[in-house]
Design a protein around this motif. Structure first.
Motif, PDB file in Angstrom:
ATOM      1  N   PHE A 203       0.858  -1.181   0.000  1.00  0.00           N
ATOM      2  CA  PHE A 203       0.000   0.000   0.000  1.00  0.00           C
ATOM      3  C   PHE A 203       0.900   1.238   0.000  1.00  0.00           C
ATOM      4  CE2 PHE A 203       0.842  -0.640   4.491  1.00  0.00           C
ATOM      5  CZ  PHE A 203       1.024   0.634   4.979  1.00  0.00           C
ATOM      6  N   LYS A 204       0.312   2.352  -0.340  1.00  0.00           N
ATOM      7  CA  LYS A 204       1.040   3.636  -0.343  1.00  0.00           C
ATOM      8  C   LYS A 204       0.015   4.751  -0.191  1.00  0.00           C
ATOM      9  CE  LYS A 204       4.376   6.332  -3.053  1.00  0.00           C
ATOM     10  NZ  LYS A 204       5.147   6.383  -4.324  1.00  0.00           N
ATOM     11  N   LEU A 205       0.245   5.622   0.792  1.00  0.00           N
ATOM     12  CA  LEU A 205      -0.674   6.743   1.025  1.00  0.00           C
ATOM     13  C   LEU A 205       0.160   7.997   1.265  1.00  0.00           C
ATOM     14  CD1 LEU A 205      -3.962   6.832   2.917  1.00  0.00           C
ATOM     15  CD2 LEU A 205      -2.212   8.436   3.660  1.00  0.00           C
ATOM     16  N   GLN A 206      -0.166   9.048   0.514  1.00  0.00           N
ATOM     17  CA  GLN A 206       0.526  10.334   0.647  1.00  0.00           C
ATOM     18  C   GLN A 206      -0.330  11.286   1.475  1.00  0.00           C
ATOM     19  OE1 GLN A 206       3.683  11.440  -0.626  1.00  0.00           O
ATOM     20  NE2 GLN A 206       3.208  13.058   0.827  1.00  0.00           N
TER      21      GLN A 206
ATOM     22  N   GLY B 187      -4.697  19.799  10.327  1.00  0.00           N
ATOM     23  CA  GLY B 187      -5.544  19.312   9.238  1.00  0.00           C
ATOM     24  C   GLY B 187      -4.669  18.671   8.185  1.00  0.00           C
ATOM     25  N   ALA B 188      -5.142  17.576   7.580  1.00  0.00           N
ATOM     26  CA  ALA B 188      -4.303  16.850   6.625  1.00  0.00           C
ATOM     27  C   ALA B 188      -5.129  16.391   5.431  1.00  0.00           C
ATOM     28  CB  ALA B 188      -3.643  15.658   7.301  1.00  0.00           C
ATOM     29  N   GLN B 189      -4.462  16.345   4.284  1.00  0.00           N
ATOM     30  CA  GLN B 189      -5.073  15.767   3.090  1.00  0.00           C
ATOM     31  C   GLN B 189      -4.390  14.447   2.805  1.00  0.00           C
ATOM     32  OE1 GLN B 189      -5.973  18.022  -0.760  1.00  0.00           O
ATOM     33  NE2 GLN B 189      -4.250  16.738  -1.408  1.00  0.00           N
ATOM     34  N   ALA B 190      -5.145  13.348   2.832  1.00  0.00           N
ATOM     35  CA  ALA B 190      -4.603  12.005   2.605  1.00  0.00           C
ATOM     36  C   ALA B 190      -5.059  11.497   1.245  1.00  0.00           C
ATOM     37  CB  ALA B 190      -5.071  11.069   3.709  1.00  0.00           C
ATOM     38  N   THR B 191      -4.091  10.956   0.459  1.00  0.00           N
ATOM     39  CA  THR B 191      -4.393  10.482  -0.895  1.00  0.00           C
ATOM     40  C   THR B 191      -3.745   9.117  -1.119  1.00  0.00           C
ATOM     41  OG1 THR B 191      -4.373  12.782  -1.665  1.00  0.00           O
ATOM     42  CG2 THR B 191      -4.293  11.042  -3.353  1.00  0.00           C
ATOM     43  N   PRO B 192      -4.517   8.036  -1.290  1.00  0.00           N
ATOM     44  CA  PRO B 192      -3.939   6.729  -1.618  1.00  0.00           C
ATOM     45  C   PRO B 192      -3.246   6.773  -2.971  1.00  0.00           C
ATOM     46  CG  PRO B 192      -6.200   6.510  -0.826  1.00  0.00           C
ATOM     47  CD  PRO B 192      -5.974   7.960  -1.092  1.00  0.00           C
TER      48      PRO B 192
ATOM     49  N   TYR C 180      -8.116   5.048  -5.039  1.00  0.00           N
ATOM     50  CA  TYR C 180      -6.870   5.419  -5.703  1.00  0.00           C
ATOM     51  C   TYR C 180      -6.938   6.859  -6.213  1.00  0.00           C
ATOM     52  CZ  TYR C 180      -3.247   5.570  -9.284  1.00  0.00           C
ATOM     53  OH  TYR C 180      -2.171   5.914 -10.054  1.00  0.00           O
ATOM     54  N   ASN C 181      -5.938   7.662  -5.793  1.00  0.00           N
ATOM     55  CA  ASN C 181      -5.785   9.052  -6.250  1.00  0.00           C
ATOM     56  C   ASN C 181      -6.943   9.962  -5.866  1.00  0.00           C
ATOM     57  OD1 ASN C 181      -3.323   9.744  -7.221  1.00  0.00           O
ATOM     58  ND2 ASN C 181      -3.801   9.429  -9.382  1.00  0.00           N
TER      59      ASN C 181
END
Length: 449
Positions: free
Chosen positions: A110-113, A148-153, A166-167
């Motif tokens: 997995f990968k999450l930014q 506050g955070a923005q999470a993007t797989p 995804y994205n």
């Protein structure tokens, strides 16, 4: 992550050893007292972060079967801090975190930014608990606030996989808390470590980028550790976290304490005659003898003997059949006794050979005595307190005696009637008592047989 923690611990241990050797400790003392200090600080750090929960079954970021994973710096942060006072400030920071499965684990890929922005209050704990002197070049900051955070797989799943976004991005909100030890390496730069934890009160995706029911709040948690540099900028020439602060209120309190201490000293009554020392021009009066408002023993007939002593001698020892002659003899004996027992004294300030303005009456008394007794001669005995070296104090005591001798000579007394004696240091009083030492910086007299 554990490798990162070891790296931070090693850096701080090395810094602490450098402090213990005190190689550059003088830098911490060259600041002087300032009314201002650098309020702005820039921070740049890198380290490791990982989500602790939630994860989908089969996904995790560390290997529970291994003590150490690989070193993986997956978080980078830049922040700016402003200190409203020496103890409290505000910090804004921006960071980038990338969560992946550890290659040494059995976790699925997995990968999450995540891009995160935080706004936090900061406390300089070293100053708050007043331990900055003990810590020396070390300092400890505590920070807490909102983020506050923005999470993007970012991992592309197999075709047809359900529940993976995804994205697509989600906004997470939460709170964070951390501790940041610092070590000053130069006047404006310091090494900083940070250990923080984050709890989201709004998060719908797991850290592997999946969710089973988007309506459920998953309350995610993550931990972070990092190390980096700070730069303090402003008009001051030393880092704001270590500058010596001369705060107005603190200075007022110190001045007030000083004034109270001076007032207490002024109200001391060394000779216990009821007149405070700051008003007492004769602070060696005999106990029990009446004094005036300036602490002088009352002597209405100006014969050098206090009236109360004279009355007592007349009632106790004087032969009433020849009262005039007996009284004169008694007075002469009493005056000689007062002189020889040290009641006639001249005092001096620390390190001085000239008598204080309020103690010259002792010299006046001896001048009167020598004029009324032309056949008498005296010893002029100099004393000093124990502060300073013995040789210096011996020289000081003889200087004081010579000053008194020269004064009497100028007043018309033959030098052959005056003998100078140095007693040097007087150890009869407590050396740590400022008031007691005043009583031994003196010249006394003795009528020679």
């Amino acid at each position: 992550m554990k490798h990162c923690l070891l790296l931070i611990s090693f850096a701080l241990l090395t810094a602490n050893l450098g402090y213990a050797q005190k190689e550059d400790i003088k830098d911490a003392k060259d600041t002087g007292e300032r009314k201002d200090y650098n309020k702005w600080t820039l921070e740049v750090t890198a380290g490791q972060s990982k989500g602790t929960k939630p994860f989908t079954v089969g996904y995790y970021s560390s290997n529970p079967d291994k003590m150490f994973g690989s070193i993986n710096f997956n978080t980078f942060s830049v922040g700016v801090r402003y200190m409203f006072s020496a103890k409290f400030g505000l910090k804004a920071d921006f960071s980038s975190d990338q969560f992946t499965n550890n290659k040494n684990t059995d976790s699925k890929d997995f990968k999450l930014q995540q891009y995160r922005f935080g706004l936090q209050g900061v406390v300089n704990a070293s100053r708050l608990f007043n331990i900055q002197q003990e810590l020396g070049r070390l300092s400890i900051l505590i920070h807490a606030g909102l983020q506050g955070a923005q999470a993007t797989p970012k991992y592309k799943p197999d075709e047809g996989e359900v529940g993976y976004f995804y994205n697509k991005s989600e906004l997470n909100l939460g709170v964070m808390f951390g501790i940041s030890p610092e070590f000053r390496v130069s006047k404006k730069f310091s090494i900083i470590g940070d250990f923080s934890t984050l709890s989201n009160f709004r998060q719908h995706w797991t850290w592997d980028g999946r969710v089973s029911d988007k309506s459920n709040n998953l309350s995610g948690q993550m931990i972070m550790s990092s190390i980096g540099l700070t730069y303090s900028f402003g008009k001051d020439n030393i880092h704001g976290d270590w500058a010596i602060i001369d705060e107005g209120k603190l200075k007022e309190i110190e001045e007030l304490d000083k004034r109270i201490g001076e007032l207490e000293s002024m109200l001391n009554d060394s000779d216990k005659d009821g007149v405070p020392d700051y008003l007492d021009v004769e602070n060696n009066s005999i106990a029990g003898v009446a004094v005036d408002t300036k602490g002088r023993m009352i002597d209405v007939n100006k014969n050098g003997v206090p009236d109360e002593l004279e009355k007592y001698m007349a009632n106790t020892y004087v032969d009433k059949s020849n009262i005039k002659e007996t009284l004169e003899t008694a007075n002469a004996d009493m005056i000689k006794r007062l002189i020889n027992e040290g009641y006639v004294t001249t005092y001096f300030d620390t390190g001085k050979t000239n008598p204080t303005n309020v103690s010259t009456e002792g010299i006046d008394f001896m001048l009167t005595y020598l004029r009324n007794n032309p056949s008498a001669s005296i010893d002029i005995i100099g004393h000093a307190d124990e502060i300073g070296k013995t040789a210096y104090n011996d020289k000081l005591s003889i200087g004081r005696a010579n000053t008194v001798k020269n004064t009497l000579i100028k007043a018309g007394v033959d030098a052959s009637r005056l003998n100078v004696v140095s007693e040097g240091e007087d150890a009869s009083v407590a050396i740590d008592s400022k008031d007691a030492r005043r009583l031994v910086r003196r010249v006394t007299f003795k009528v020679r047989e």
